[in-house]
Design an enzyme around this catalytic site. Structure first.
Site, PDB file in Angstrom:
ATOM      1  N   CYS A 100       1.054  -1.078  -0.045  1.00 33.42           N
ATOM      2  CA  CYS A 100       0.024  -0.167  -0.010  1.00 33.42           C
ATOM      3  C   CYS A 100       0.897   1.197   0.028  1.00 33.42           C
ATOM      4  O   CYS A 100       1.209   1.561   1.272  1.00 33.42           O
ATOM      5  CB  CYS A 100      -1.078   0.171   1.272  1.00 33.42           C
ATOM      6  SG  CYS A 100      -1.906   1.449   1.310  1.00 33.42           S
ATOM      7  N   CYS A 124      -0.392   4.148   2.103  1.00 34.32           N
ATOM      8  CA  CYS A 124      -0.422   3.905   3.661  1.00 34.32           C
ATOM      9  C   CYS A 124       1.033   4.079   3.713  1.00 34.32           C
ATOM     10  O   CYS A 124       1.542   4.856   5.148  1.00 34.32           O
ATOM     11  CB  CYS A 124      -0.838   2.561   4.181  1.00 34.32           C
ATOM     12  SG  CYS A 124      -2.075   1.829   3.217  1.00 34.32           S
ATOM     13  N   ASP A 125       2.178   3.680   3.165  1.00 36.57           N
ATOM     14  CA  ASP A 125       3.526   3.761   3.600  1.00 36.57           C
ATOM     15  C   ASP A 125       4.358   4.406   2.821  1.00 36.57           C
ATOM     16  O   ASP A 125       5.478   4.710   3.278  1.00 36.57           O
ATOM     17  CB  ASP A 125       3.982   2.166   3.520  1.00 36.57           C
ATOM     18  CG  ASP A 125       3.070   1.217   4.351  1.00 36.57           C
ATOM     19  OD1 ASP A 125       2.602   1.844   5.493  1.00 36.57           O
ATOM     20  OD2 ASP A 125       3.109   0.476   3.982  1.00 36.57           O
TER      21      ASP A 125
END
Ligand code: FAD
Ligand code: NDP
Length: 319
Positions: free
Chosen positions: A139, A142-143
């Site tokens: 992701c 997200c990261d």
């Protein structure tokens, strides 16, 4: 003695919430089990892992994925849905009322909507487990902004819409982004392809697959192969992002319902009905073709309307 619910909805993504809104409006007093980081995804489902959603009707300027899911959840609650943040472990669909086990508790219900979505796939290559979340992620949204990825060479695997989205997103952080595509063609929409082809920070390596993730404490290199020439080489990179599709979240069903070879729930054509009467499936858990928020929401609506019918039938029989 446990209460027998009219309707339980498993999953709190667009499909689950749309089903909940319709069921609550029909005064069925639905109970939703929305999952607690089920398959590593927050309640709210896949859209909580993306930034802007630009194709969901009603938001002409676009809407953040998390914001959209917060609104759907609030709408479910406003109409009377009860929500428990719990992950379902197993079900017994052999007789009605159906039995659902979650967090060691037993729930009984006369009808069931399964809307548990799908989860990002992994390659399962050597080094992946050891370095997972140490330079490897599924992701980018997200990261991608983590300090370890800043001004580094980053790699995205996949040639679908998500891979293109992730590659574009990562250009904000990395010094360059390399896309490994296993065929010489992308699966992504033409519009998405155009955007990555045009981006000066993105390089595309076609017919290329990853063989091994290498690094002591964090990812340092990737062993790759050109599957046309069989030539192997090493690619230095500090970040690896998988975008190779999803698998349906159906493990907890354990043979209780008909699924296809890949684990997607089989439904009757044009209907959310499954192989078990009174059990319906909606969203990505039964759809490997369209896989969109709006199509998931649409089938969520259909599932609630079908559940309402079956409950009415059951009531008639009991008279
Ligand atoms: P999901 O959204 O996957 O929700 C599943 C729910 O089930 C979650 O609440 C989860 O916690 C829960 N769950 C799972 N297992 C269990 C269990 N055992 N017990 C209890 N709960 C469980 N589509 C668009 O239309 N527009 C976009 O711009 C777009 N962008 C995307 C970007 C990304 C990065 C990704 C990954 C997808 C994108 N999609 C987009 C696709 C869209 O997100 C999905 O089609 C949609 O979310 C599917 O909805 P769903 O309700 O079926 O499942
Ligand atoms: P897709 O299935 O569309 O694409 C998966 C990609 O990964 C393909 O290029 C596939 O290659 C590749 N792949 C699969 N397995 C492997 C493997 N083992 N090794 C290497 N490569 C592999 O999935 P996405 O997650 O990209 O998209 C899911 C859905 O979400 C789609 O319907 C998409 O349209 C939708 N979506 C829509 C958006 C929007 O409308 N804005 C944004 C993001 C997603 P191959 O083609 O060879 O199989």
């Amino acid at each position: 003695m446990n209460t027998i619910e009219n309707i339980i909805i498993i999953g709190g993504g667009p499909a689950g919430h749309t089903a909940a809104i319709y069921a609550a409006k029909a005064l069925l007093n639905p109970l939703m089990l929305e999952g607690f980081m089920a398959w590593g995804v927050p309640p709210g489902g896949q859209l909580t892992t993306t930034t802007e959603v630009e194709n969901f009707p009603g938001f002409p300027e676009g809407v953040g994925g998390l914001e959209l899911m917060k609104r759907m959840r609030q709408q479910s609650i406003n109409h009377g849905t009860r929500i428990e943040t719990i992950t379902v472990e197993s079900v017994d669909l052999n007789k009605n009322p159906f039995k659902i086990i979650a967090g060691g508790k037993e729930y009984l219900t006369k009808s069931l909507i399964v809307a548990t979505g799908a989860t990002a796939k992994r390659l399962r290559i050597p080094g992946e487990n050891k370095l997972w979340q140490r330079g490897i992620s599924a992701c980018a949204v997200c990261d991608g902004g983590l300090p370890i990825f800043r001004e580094q060479r980053l790699v995205v695997i996949g040639g679908g819409d998500v891979a293109c989205e992730e590659a574009l997103y990562l250009t904000k952080f990395g010094s360059e982004v390399i896309m490994l595509v296993r065929r010489d063609e992308f699966r992504a929409s033409k519009a998405m392809q155009e955007r990555v082809f045009k981006h000066e920070k993105i390089t595309i390596m076609r017919n290329t697959e990853a063989l091994e993730c290498i690094g002591e404490k964090v990812l340092e290199k990737l062993k790759i192969i050109n599957n046309k020439t069989q030539e192997e080489s090493t690619l230095e990179c500090k970040g690896l992002f998988y975008a190779i599709g999803h698998q349906p979240n159906t493990e907890f069903l354990q043979g209780q319902i008909a699924v296809d070879q890949e684990g997607y729930i089989i439904t009757e054509k044009g209907s959310p009905k499954t192989s078990v009467k009174g059990v319906f499936a909606a969203g990505d858990v039964q759809d490997k073709v369209y896989r969109q928020a709006i199509t998931s929401a649409g089938v969520g609506c259909m599932a609630a309307l079908e559940a309402e019918k079956i409950l009415e039938e059951q009531r008639e029989k009991e008279k």
